[in-house]
Design a protein around this motif. Structure first.
Motif, short mmCIF file in Angstrom:
data_model
loop_
_atom_site.label_atom_id
_atom_site.label_comp_id
_atom_site.label_asym_id
_atom_site.label_seq_id
_atom_site.Cartn_x
_atom_site.Cartn_y
_atom_site.Cartn_z
N TYR A 179 0.84 -1.11 0.19
CA TYR A 179 -0.32 0.15 0.08
C TYR A 179 0.69 1.12 -0.37
N TYR A 191 -3.56 3.85 -5.50
CA TYR A 191 -3.99 2.33 -5.20
C TYR A 191 -3.41 1.07 -5.97
N TYR A 208 -4.24 -5.99 -5.09
CA TYR A 208 -5.83 -6.80 -4.50
C TYR A 208 -5.58 -7.88 -3.61
N GLU A 210 -12.72 -1.60 3.28
CA GLU A 210 -12.29 -0.51 2.54
C GLU A 210 -11.66 -0.20 1.64
N ARG A 211 -10.27 -0.95 2.06
CA ARG A 211 -8.90 -0.85 0.87
C ARG A 211 -8.99 -1.56 -0.23
N LYS A 267 -11.87 -2.72 -1.28
CA LYS A 267 -13.05 -1.93 -2.56
C LYS A 267 -11.98 -0.35 -2.84
N GLU A 268 -11.16 -0.18 -2.34
CA GLU A 268 -10.71 0.90 -3.28
C GLU A 268 -9.61 0.24 -4.45
N ASN A 296 -11.26 -0.76 -7.31
CA ASN A 296 -12.74 0.51 -8.41
C ASN A 296 -11.17 0.64 -8.62
N ALA A 297 -10.43 0.91 -8.95
CA ALA A 297 -8.55 1.64 -9.07
C ALA A 297 -8.79 0.86 -10.18
#
Length: 846
Positions: A547, A557, A594, A617-618, A620-621, A624-625
């Motif tokens: 990260y 991300y 991921y 939450e990470r 998901k981010e 999405n990225a």
């Protein structure tokens, strides 16, 4: 009802192992009922189970076959434990007592490290002579020797282990062993001795250089012999400057080059000195290294003035010769894994000499090496007397772990392939998961271990083995600020102008992601929450490292800003000599970021940690990225490769509606490549799984059954008995394709066995969850039948199927006591099965 297979931290009756946490497990067989309604565990200091130190009490409806227990341990104490179970039919059973015994724990050492003047040409034997007033009741020897050691009591080898203390992060901690030597000591005069060798600690080790003294420049040992008599009195004999030493018959030795022994040499006395050592001594983590199988040659023929022995399959270990030898007779053995034009060959071992020489002083004996091992099928032996008879036995040396998985089909070549994958595991699971056992490497490459972890856990009970590896990974990670090196342990090679960057760099995707893949696989297969809790900090630190690296990338991300190895050894880049495949390395790193984050989220949820929300939450981010960057306008912006498609499908990383597009693209790519794969270390382990999960099960079977290059059965057709490093390690005529990086014993591509267990046989463990197994077989008509079984902590799960007609398959299932399984039919219908045997009919209509 019968209770068996009692294990402590995945080991049978462990003596002197690390017991920071005490995880007990057992198996219940021959039952009438389905569930345990009462379970009780007791631990005692006496074998009659009367001096209790722990009692779980009766646990009602405890539907687990493992338990974490806790009580204050005493040093150097044997504890006995017992399990009692009552099932839902009223049947009861009590196990026979098993035991575990502590080492020194926090007890201070009175012994001193001792050694002699350093000499790499002659190995020292350090010894102590003493007298005992009577035969002892119990004797334990807590001992460690560096580089490697063998312990002797009254001229007899102590214990069945070899290559002690094994290979671990010597710069972080030093693992000692506890040996039960009670039967080797007697009243009167006695002698204990420690024979030292070079080993990984200070001998030549590491590819691409003559690296020595990586962890220290002096051989040494420490030991405490604790003696207890029947009357309760005790005494202790420790290593100190009062010990004596002499030169042994063992001369040069090393992991790569082998060993030289000359029994005709004089044994000069040596001075003994006490040595300062600040690294902590800890109870061992590693399973014992011992002989597990023996082989006699399937053929013996003459080659020039030597004998050429063929043992029929690839072995990691050594050959022992028994016979009568003349004074001064020199026997030389050379080891190789393949013949070329019918003759002995070893050029693909690179700089590793892989030799053993022995000069006899004239006696009948069995000769063997002490401080090395070899990866071989063929052995060339010079110096034997043709007029005399000799006995040759090859021994497989590996870590002490038991087999747990079996698959049998009606396809002989697939069965052969499965045995090859198991054999490669056996050959490379020698204290650490090595890449290969024969050339000048034999290192614990993290990437290989991570992608093979599931197959390893199907084939064999790998819990304690991988736990030892993870302990070392954590030690290396602490030196790398959260990153993971390419191999664990990492040889401490000094940074110089021409030092290979593999020794210095860390933090590459796939290889580093072993930090999450291995712990999460272990939890899926064993459900050992205590082990997951111990390993979780390694998972978390790695994902946090990833990260932090993405924060320096232009696109948040995504991990596109560092050098990566990509899809290692893929065949799709147009240049067979370029090991990095065509699939974009930044894409692979981002996807693995991921995947690892997802596993950390799941692990933290399983452990009930509040921080699971952070990782959810990470996750998901990152997802999405990936979708926003790689799927602008919902279309993949990179060139599709087999590996890219497999990653997207396996991890379900695609916009809505794109699954069918990617699946079709993967099928098209396979067709364009004449139905063959061209994937490397990243794509190969998940390729068939991605196909089967997305309606292309037939294509997965096509890949399995391909008999030409590149393919698994192509290797079988060329006589392989293990899995190769490269798809083209041998050419069609059997000639070696190259010698630079070409091992015929590399387990990574053996990960196809995972697909066979999971999809052909339908076995998908989730032992840490409420439903312990998902059974979803996907038969193919090119197989008339298949049977897979896996021995879990509960007992054996079995799924066997055979074709009843063109559209119906009979499926027989076994679920062990106290466990369950989710059974899925081809139409998606699900059913929860409890303990028992079941026959199901699968409707295979399209």
């Amino acid at each position: 009802m019968y209770i068996s297979r009692l294990r402590v931290n995945h080991k049978k009756n462990p003596l002197g192992f690390n017991l920071a946490k005490i995880h007990l497990s057992w198996e219940v067989k021959d039952v009438c009922g389905k569930w345990a309604v009462e379970t009780r565990i007791i631990v005692s200091e006496s074998s009659n189970m009367e001096k209790l130190v722990y009692d779980s009490g009766v646990q009602k409806n405890y539907h687990e076959n493992q338990m974490l227990v806790s009580f204050d341990l005493k040093p150097r104490t044997r504890y006995y434990w017992q399990v009692e179970v009552k099932d839902d039919k009223g049947d009861c059973a009590k196990s026979n007592p098993a035991w575990f015994e502590t080492g020194k724990l926090q007890e201070s050492w009175t012994a001193k490290w001792i050694g002699t003047e350093e000499n790499e040409k002659r190995m020292p034997l350090l010894y102590k002579e003493f007298e005992l007033k009577e035969k002892p009741e119990s004797v334990r020897w807590h001992v460690c020797g560096l580089g490697l050691y063998e312990a002797y009591v009254n001229e007899k080898k102590a214990g069945r282990e070899f290559l002690m203390p094994g290979y671990h992060c010597y710069d972080s901690f030093l693992e000692y062993q506890t040996l039960d030597v009670t039967e080797l000591l007697s009243q009167g005069k006695n002698k204990i001795a420690v024979l030292l060798g070079e080993g990984w600690y200070k001998g030549r080790f590491g590819f691409d250089g003559d690296y020595r003294n990586l962890y220290g420049n002096q051989k040494k040992c420490i030991g405490e012999l604790h003696i207890r008599y029947a009357n309760g009195q005790e005494e202790c004999i420790v290593t100190d400057s009062s010990w004596k030493a002499e030169e042994s018959s063992i001369c040069e030795n090393g992991i790569y080059d082998g060993e030289h022994i000359d029994e005709t040499l004089e044994h000069k006395m040596l001075s003994v000195e006490e040595i300062e050592e600040t690294r902590p001594l800890v109870e061992r983590f590693n399973p014992r290294i011992h002989k597990v199988e023996e082989f006699q040659p399937v053929s013996v023929k003459q080659e020039d003035e030597a004998l050429l022995l063929d043992f029929g399959e690839t072995v990691t270990g050594w050959v022992e010769i028994t016979g009568a030898f003349e004074t001064g007779q020199k026997v030389m053995m050379q080891y190789g894994e393949v013949l070329q034009k019918g003759r002995f060959y070893r050029d693909n071992l690179r700089t590793a000499k892989a030799e053993f020489t022995y000069v006899s002083k004239g006696k009948g004996e069995t000769i063997r090496p002490h401080f090395t091992y070899y990866g071989f099928r063929y052995v060339k032996i010079k110096g034997l007397n043709p007029e005399k008879e000799y006995k040759f036995i090859a021994y497989r040396i590996m870590s002490d772990i038991e087999r747990t998985g079996w698959v049998a089909t009606d396809h002989d070549k697939v069965n052969h392939l499965l045995e090859n994958t198991l054999r490669s595991q056996k050959c490379n699971f020698l204290d650490i998961p090595t890449d290969c056992p024969q050339r000048d490497e034999r290192m614990g490459w993290t990437g290989d271990a991570g992608i093979f972890a599931s197959t390893a856990c199907f084939h064999m009970d790998s819990g304690s083995f991988f736990n030892h590896y993870m302990k070392n990974m954590q030690a290396e990670q602490e030196k790398c600020n959260g990153a993971i090196p390419f191999f664990v342990p990492r040889p401490k090679v000094k940074k110089e102008e021409h030092t290979n960057p593999f020794y210095l760099d860390s933090g590459a995707a796939v290889w580093g992601d072993a930090a999450t893949l291995i712990p999460w696989r272990l939890y899926q297969f064993y459900g050992d929450k205590a082990m997951l809790e111990e390993q979780y900090p390694v998972m978390k630190a790695w994902v946090d490292y990833e990260y932090e690296r993405t924060k320096e990338n232009e696109i948040p991300y995504l991990w596109q800003n560092d050098r990566q190895l990509g899809d290692w050894l893929a065949l799709d880049n147009g240049n067979i000599n370029n090991p990095i495949g065509k699939t974009d390395s930044g894409f692979i790193a981002s996807v693995y970021h991921y995947w690892s984050t997802k596993m950390v989220k799941e692990a933290s949820e399983s452990l009930g940690l509040e921080e699971s929300k952070v990782y959810a939450e990470r996750e998901k981010e990152i997802r999405n990225a990936i979708l926003n960057y790689y799927f602008p306008d919902k279309k993949f912006c990179l060139e599709y490769t087999q590996t890219a498609c497999a990653l997207l499908l396996y991890l379900k990383l695609y916009p809505e509606g794109e699954r069918e597009v990617i699946t079709a693209k993967l099928a098209e790519l396979l067709k364009k490549n004449n139905g063959h794969l061209n994937t490397g270390f990243v794509g190969t382990p998940i390729l068939c799984m991605a196909l089967s999960e997305n309606g292309q099960n037939q294509l997965a079977y096509d890949l399995l059954l391909n008999e030409d290059y590149p393919g698994w059965l192509h290797e079988v057709n060329l006589g392989a008995t293990t899995v190769w490093e490269r798809w083209n390690s041998l050419e069609e005529d059997g000639s070696i394709s190259g010698t630079g990086m070409n091992s015929l014993n590399h387990y990574a591509y053996g990960s196809i066995a995972e697909w066979i267990y999971r999809y052909m046989c339908g076995l998908n463990p989730s032992i840490g969850e409420a439903v312990k197994m998902t059974i979803y077989p996907m038969p193919d008509q090119r197989f008339k039948k298949a049977e897979g079984s896996w021995r879990s902590v509960f007992g054996k799960y079995v799924c066997a199927w055979n074709w009843k007609s063109e559209q119906e398959v009979v499926c027989n299932i076994e679920v062990p006591f106290n466990a369950n399984a989710r059974f899925i039919l081809p139409d998606g219908t699900e059913e929860i099965l409890d303990c028992g045997k079941y026959e199901k009919i699968l409707n295979m209509r399209p």
